[in-house]
Design a protein around this motif. Sequence first.
Motif: not given
Lengths: 203, 203
Positions: A155-170
């Motif tokens: 996934l490119a940055e614009a496609e990445a699942p930023w709202d569904e991160l298992a570990y948001p601190y990453t």
Amino acid sequence: MAAASTHWRPTERALAVAYCFECGEPLVTGVPPGEDRKRQYCPACGYVHYLNPRILVSCIVHDGERVLWVRRGQDPQKNLWAMPAGFMENDETLQQAAVRELEEETGLRIPATDLDLVVLSSLAFINEVYVVFEARHEAVELQPVVPETLEVRFLAEAEAPWDELAYPYTEPYMRRCYQRLRSGEKEMLLGAFSHNIQQLKNV
Amino acid sequence: MAAASTHWRPTERALAVAYCFECGEPLVTGVPPGEDRKRQYCPACGYVHYLNPRILVSCIVHDGERVLWVRRGQDPQKNLWAMPAGFMENDETLQQAAVRELEEETGLRIPATDLDLVVLSSLAFINEVYVVFEARHEAVELQPVVPETLEVRFLAEAEAPWDELAYPYTEPYMRRCYQRLRSGEKEMLLGAFSHNIQQLKNV
């Protein structure tokens, strides 16, 4: 990720150990003979239960500006997205551990010699140390090979699942990773992650 | 070095665990339910005994071409020379661990922020990962503050105790370190140490 289902368990359980590994007698908490701090130990046989951080290894696979993500198929953080990662086991090097975890979670096999070190970070809040490698690989279609992974996608940055991160601190770290891939520059970071902050500096 | 007397013990003992930490029942060896490799586990309560490498931290303190060595006051390798080093504990960062071990063994206190990362190495033959920092400090006279250290000295390469190394496999790496200090160049190495060989490359 062999130990995925126990990602959080060993630390919790290690804090609650009750019996001696060696003789089966109950452990006590106190300063063992010859030591300088409180630990759990066995007055019967002298066993001391040291608590040391474990090492989490990860491999960021990239093709141009696309990065390989996995959607987790088991708890903790089931259904959420992360980098392929897992715990280093005995009898392997850091690179071998990263390659093994990558293959276990995605089916993708990359030679250990292709890995570049990009991050060494303390995760003191969960008693882990995080070692991240990077490797380039063509963005092929991948199907999950184990039930512990639900999806595997470049996934490119614009496609990445930023709202569904298992570990948001990453997230800040992953954003910086995308930025680095766009710039083509290399960097190696030393840092510390916590629930809320990241301190990362160039080595 | 808080855990000096047990430097080799925990690994050996971890291989010989016999009883469950959680319920005290005997452990068995086999593939636990949901796992993919043989481990020791408890059929009574489900506890799985994972074996993960421990992290050894070290701090190379230098002043010009002189480096701080310690002569060990307890086994393993009593009376022989090494860098100040020890096992990372839970609830600390890598740098905090290195600073703590340095102070415990030499009495010298250096701020964690003064540390530069110089080596990350797998020691798969003893199930450890070795993280080495460097810091500059004036070459003061130091007296051992704990019985586990017999001598603490800043030594130039020509004065260093090459015939009395506690861990002889570190010699090539320490020689490279002296060379780097002479050249004034920085480098960060990723590698693997074993009894006989060292593989180190620049990151």
